[in-house]
Structures are given as structure tokens and as C-alpha cells.
Design a protein around this motif. Structure first.
Motif, mmCIF file in Angstrom:
data_model
loop_
_atom_site.group_PDB
_atom_site.id
_atom_site.type_symbol
_atom_site.label_atom_id
_atom_site.label_comp_id
_atom_site.label_asym_id
_atom_site.label_seq_id
_atom_site.Cartn_x
_atom_site.Cartn_y
_atom_site.Cartn_z
ATOM 1 N N ARG A 28 -13.120 3.061 4.384
ATOM 2 C CA ARG A 28 -14.413 3.314 3.744
ATOM 3 C C ARG A 28 -14.960 2.073 3.054
ATOM 4 O O ARG A 28 -16.167 1.963 2.826
ATOM 5 C CB ARG A 28 -14.265 4.450 2.727
ATOM 6 C CG ARG A 28 -14.020 5.824 3.362
ATOM 7 C CD ARG A 28 -13.588 6.864 2.347
ATOM 8 N NE ARG A 28 -12.256 6.586 1.816
ATOM 9 C CZ ARG A 28 -11.603 7.381 0.975
ATOM 10 N NH1 ARG A 28 -12.179 8.495 0.552
ATOM 11 N NH2 ARG A 28 -10.394 7.063 0.552
ATOM 12 N N LYS A 60 -7.381 5.288 7.309
ATOM 13 C CA LYS A 60 -8.332 6.343 6.914
ATOM 14 C C LYS A 60 -8.678 6.207 5.440
ATOM 15 O O LYS A 60 -9.817 6.440 5.025
ATOM 16 C CB LYS A 60 -7.736 7.722 7.204
ATOM 17 C CG LYS A 60 -8.683 8.869 6.907
ATOM 18 C CD LYS A 60 -8.064 10.214 7.290
ATOM 19 C CE LYS A 60 -9.012 11.365 7.015
ATOM 20 N NZ LYS A 60 -8.408 12.678 7.374
ATOM 21 N N ASP A 61 -7.699 5.780 4.656
ATOM 22 C CA ASP A 61 -7.904 5.636 3.213
ATOM 23 C C ASP A 61 -8.758 4.420 2.882
ATOM 24 O O ASP A 61 -9.663 4.503 2.046
ATOM 25 C CB ASP A 61 -6.548 5.535 2.516
ATOM 26 C CG ASP A 61 -6.678 5.303 1.022
ATOM 27 O OD1 ASP A 61 -7.303 6.130 0.342
ATOM 28 O OD2 ASP A 61 -6.163 4.272 0.539
ATOM 29 N N HIS A 105 0.841 -1.193 0.000
ATOM 30 C CA HIS A 105 0.000 0.000 0.000
ATOM 31 C C HIS A 105 0.878 1.246 0.000
ATOM 32 O O HIS A 105 1.895 1.295 0.702
ATOM 33 C CB HIS A 105 -0.919 0.003 1.229
ATOM 34 C CG HIS A 105 -2.021 1.000 1.167
ATOM 35 N ND1 HIS A 105 -1.829 2.345 1.449
ATOM 36 C CD2 HIS A 105 -3.337 0.849 0.857
ATOM 37 C CE1 HIS A 105 -2.984 2.981 1.309
ATOM 38 N NE2 HIS A 105 -3.917 2.095 0.965
ATOM 39 N N ALA A 135 -2.910 6.710 8.542
ATOM 40 C CA ALA A 135 -3.385 7.313 7.294
ATOM 41 C C ALA A 135 -3.899 6.240 6.336
ATOM 42 O O ALA A 135 -4.894 6.452 5.629
ATOM 43 C CB ALA A 135 -2.263 8.116 6.646
ATOM 44 N N ALA A 136 -3.226 5.097 6.325
ATOM 45 C CA ALA A 136 -3.661 4.017 5.442
ATOM 46 C C ALA A 136 -5.058 3.543 5.819
ATOM 47 O O ALA A 136 -5.898 3.275 4.951
ATOM 48 C CB ALA A 136 -2.665 2.864 5.513
ATOM 49 N N LEU A 143 0.575 3.974 1.427
ATOM 50 C CA LEU A 143 0.651 4.604 2.745
ATOM 51 C C LEU A 143 1.079 3.614 3.835
ATOM 52 O O LEU A 143 0.817 3.831 5.008
ATOM 53 C CB LEU A 143 -0.714 5.218 3.111
ATOM 54 C CG LEU A 143 -1.198 6.362 2.220
ATOM 55 C CD1 LEU A 143 -2.628 6.767 2.599
ATOM 56 C CD2 LEU A 143 -0.267 7.558 2.323
#
Length: 291
Positions: A21, A17-18, A6, A14-15, A8
Motif C-alpha cells: 500500500r 500485501k502489508d 519485518h 503476506a508481507a 511477516l
């Protein structure tokens, strides 16, 4: 399905958060079953992160068929600590006892202890946060290369598997770099290389580190799980259960709707062994019987 690093990966907060979803995280409330183990089911009893504090447990260890310890059974991997744990686990009633190492088992990681000389080890040790441990104890621990031989009352798994009751169980101690302790590898491709050693027919996976997003949230609000481990588990390995520890405050059980994730850390954030074992039953597969 192949797994990619990945972008991030070096920042798991941060990863998450990405990717969160598109993720499900279902918190599950579990309790120790009161009924005895059924003959058509296999009962697993899971603990982790006991840190040489088994003599201070405030609860009884539930009976079962398979006992699992997901690492950090010592404070620093000293030979006396290993012997004490080995004596403790000997008296547990479970027929099968599976153990992996964690970042505190310094003497189990040959890449950490060998071929470093004593002076080099002492230099390295002074760079490691001790969490109140005596530095001379840590130096002594990493000098021991025969410590694993003292772990005789269980099956030790390190990038290896065992088949029990028709179930494949795989254990691995590696984790993303964490305070320069044992079994540390850099985030990203080097972590992924370790996860790619895991077969894709594993039913129950034991790691010391949590995957990203499950049982990995630190009290500081930072995520400590491994992005590539989550991807490997969800996209390729597909275990029914994933058991780990490492992040004490992440204790508990969750699911993404397909896999059950279990952070079985016994010690809480204050290194008090207050969290009870996590117990679950798996239906016995056709053609298999208990001994």
C-alpha cells in the motif's frame, strides 16, 4: 537508516500485501538499443539463469561495455558446465564481464560442499528436487571444490565489488531458503546479515534473488522475493540499478520511482532460454573516459 526484520518475513506474500500500500511498482517496457554505444555513456548488458543453455540461445548478445550475469549459469555447478560457460563468455565482445553465482552453482558454495563427506553429500542430495537432473551429476558437482578456479574469463563477485567507469558494482549470490540449494539462508535476520555487508555507496547492485515486490511473482501467485532485501535497497543502499534473476517468470523491468529493478532471467518458466538480455546505458561520470 537501519533496517529491521519485518514481522511477516517468513511469509513474503503476506508481507507484500502489508507493505504494498505504500509501494510504487511501475512496469517499464524496454528494448535493446539499436544505436551503437555512445562514448559518453556506459552500456550494460544483463542476463541471468542461462542454466548451461547458451548454445540454444535464439538471439545475439548485444554489444556493450559491461556484461552482467546474475547467477544460475549452470544446472548444478558441475565442472564441465563451468568450463563450457567460461568458454562461452570468453567470446563475448564486452570489455568487462561480471558474474555472480546462484542457487544452482552448488560447487561454488563452500558452506554447501565442505566439510561434508561423500556419504553425507549423497544423503543431502536426495533431499533436493532435481528438476530432471541426474542425482549422480549433482553429487559429483558438490564434491568439486576447485570449480571456481575454472571461471577465468570474467570477474566473479561474491560479497564483493568492483569499480568501473566511476561506478561501484557489488555482487552477492545469497537468497532466502529455496529447495535446499546453494547460497540459501533462512529468511529474516540471516538474510539481513548478508545484505548488511553491502556498502551504502553502491551504484549497481547484483543479487541472485529478487527483492520483494519486483520480479518475484511466481506462477502460483506466491511472492518469492526477500523482504529485508527490499528494505535494505530502498532505505539504506539506494542503488540506481538492482539486477537479479532466480524467478524465471518474473523477467522484466520495474521501478519504484527511484530505483530500476531488472529481472534478467534468460530462461522462462519452462527452462527455455527465450528472454533477451536487458540493456541500459548510464551516463559517463565527469572525469572518467572509456579505454
Amino acid at each position: 537508516m537501519s533496517v529491521e526484520v519485518h514481522p511477516l518475513t517468513s511469509n513474503p506474500t503476506a508481507a507484500w500485501k502489508d507493505i504494498s500500500r505504500t509501494q510504487k511498482v511501475i512496469k517499464l517496457n524496454v528494448s535493446v538499443p539499436k544505436a551503437p554505444v555512445a562514448q559518453d555513456k556506459v552500456r550494460f548488458v544483463c542476463m541471468s539463469d542461462t542454466h548451461s543453455l547458451t548454445s540454444h540461445l535464439k538471439f545475439d548478445i548485444p554489444d556493450g561495455d559491461v556484461f552482467i550475469h546474475a547467477g544460475d549459469f549452470t544446472r548444478c555447478g558441475g565442472i564441465d558446465e563451468v568450463i563450457e560457460f567460461n568458454n562461452w563468455i570468453k567470446h563475448l565482445p564486452h570489455k568487462h564481464k561480471l558474474v555472480i553465482a546462484g542457487n544452482h552453482e552448488l560447487s561454488f558454495d563452500s558452506t554447501f560442499t565442505h566439510p561434508l563427506k561423500k556419504t553425507a553429500m549423497e544423503s543431502s542430495i536426495h533431499e533436493i528436487p532435481t528438476l530432471g537432473l541426474a542425482r549422480d551429476s549433482m553429487v559429483e558437482a558438490v564434491k568439486k571444490l576447485d570449480t571456481l578456479s575454472r571461471l577465468t574469463n570474467c570477474t566473479y563477485l561474491q560479497d564483493s565489488s568492483v569499480d568501473l567507469y566511476g561506478l561501484k558494482i557489488y555482487g552477492t549470490p545469497w537468497q532466502p531458503e529455496f529447495c535446499k540449494w546453494a547460497f540459501n539462508v533462512p529468511r529474516g535476520q540471516e538474510c539481513l546479515d548478508k545484505w548488511e555487508l553491502i556498502p551504502d555507496d553502491v551504484d549497481i547492485l547484483i543479487t541472485h534473488t529478487p527483492p520483494l515486490g519486483h520480479g518475484d511473482l511466481c506462477c502460483t501467485g506466491v511472492r518469492a522475493g526477500c523482504v529485508e532485501l527490499l528494505s535494505s535497497v530502498q532505505k539504506r543502499i539506494h542503488p540506481k540499478y538492482h539486477i537479479f534473476g532466480h524467478i524465471h517468470e518474473g523477467y522484466g523491468v520495474s521501478s519504484d520511482g527511484k530505483i530500476i529493478f531488472i529481472n534478467a532471467s534468460t530462461c522462462d518458466i519452462n527452462y527455455l532460454p527465450t528472454n533477451p538480455p536487458v540493456v541500459f546505458d548510464v551516463p559517463l561520470r565527469a572525469g572518467f573516459v572509456k579505454e
